[in-house]
Design an enzyme around this catalytic site. Structure first.
Site, short mmCIF file in Angstrom:
data_model
loop_
_atom_site.label_atom_id
_atom_site.label_comp_id
_atom_site.label_asym_id
_atom_site.label_seq_id
_atom_site.Cartn_x
_atom_site.Cartn_y
_atom_site.Cartn_z
N VAL A 70 31.60 46.32 -30.99
CA VAL A 70 30.40 46.14 -30.17
C VAL A 70 30.54 47.07 -28.97
O VAL A 70 31.63 47.25 -28.43
CB VAL A 70 30.28 44.68 -29.69
N PHE A 128 36.26 53.65 -27.92
CA PHE A 128 36.23 52.25 -27.47
C PHE A 128 35.90 51.27 -28.59
O PHE A 128 36.24 50.10 -28.50
CB PHE A 128 35.30 52.05 -26.27
N GLY A 152 38.88 49.07 -30.39
CA GLY A 152 39.47 47.84 -29.88
C GLY A 152 38.49 46.86 -29.28
O GLY A 152 38.88 45.84 -28.73
N HIS A 153 37.20 47.15 -29.36
CA HIS A 153 36.20 46.27 -28.73
C HIS A 153 35.11 45.94 -29.73
O HIS A 153 34.10 46.62 -29.82
CB HIS A 153 35.58 46.98 -27.53
N PHE A 154 35.21 44.99 -30.47
CA PHE A 154 36.24 43.99 -30.70
C PHE A 154 36.92 44.26 -32.03
O PHE A 154 36.31 44.87 -32.89
CB PHE A 154 35.63 42.59 -30.70
#
Length: 143
Positions: free
Chosen positions: A52, A42, A45-47
């Protein structure tokens, strides 16, 4: 039941197991830790270019340590492979971001446990002992 036995009874596995250790546990609450590996999917792509930990993952960490581990402890040896565990409600306030490679501590206090429903007051602290999120989480454990 010792803490290693409790963790072994969790119905999760990597990459969705968010409990590294349980520091303490008794009939009123639990304290446990988890370190966020920078390679978790994750973060890609976050962010973008500023990873984060998503709030939903922070909530999951608090639920696994603060509700499921405590529920397993409270039910002692009644847990088996057919036991059903479900989140029923949560209300979490997010105060600070959690970044890759951060170690967090979850502190959970039992509000009540009756008729298979466990509700807890939970908070998460970062390595600086700052509160990053807190609230209540409830779940049902059906044997």
């Amino acid at each position: 039941m010792n803490t290693a036995e409790i963790i072994s009874k969790l119905p999760y596995s990597k990459p969705f197991l968010f409990v590294d250790e349980l520091v303490s546990i008794n009939e009123n609450g639990v304290v446990g830790n988890y370190t966020f590996d920078a390679n978790l999917d994750f973060y890609k792509g976050h962010f973008k270019d500023n990873p984060v930990t998503p709030g939903v993952i922070l909530t999951e960490v608090m639920a696994q340590i603060g509700v499921v581990c405590l529920g397993i402890f409270l039910l002692n040896n009644k847990i088996n492979k057919n036991t059903l565990i479900a989140l029923t409600s949560n209300e979490i306030e997010f105060l600070k971001p959690v970044y890759p490679n951060e170690k967090v501590t979850v502190i959970s206090e039992k509000i009540y446990f009756r008729f298979g429903k466990l509700k807890c007051k939970v908070k998460m602290l970062n390595a600086k002992n700052e509160e990053v999120c807190s609230g209540t989480i409830a779940g049902i454990i059906k044997i």
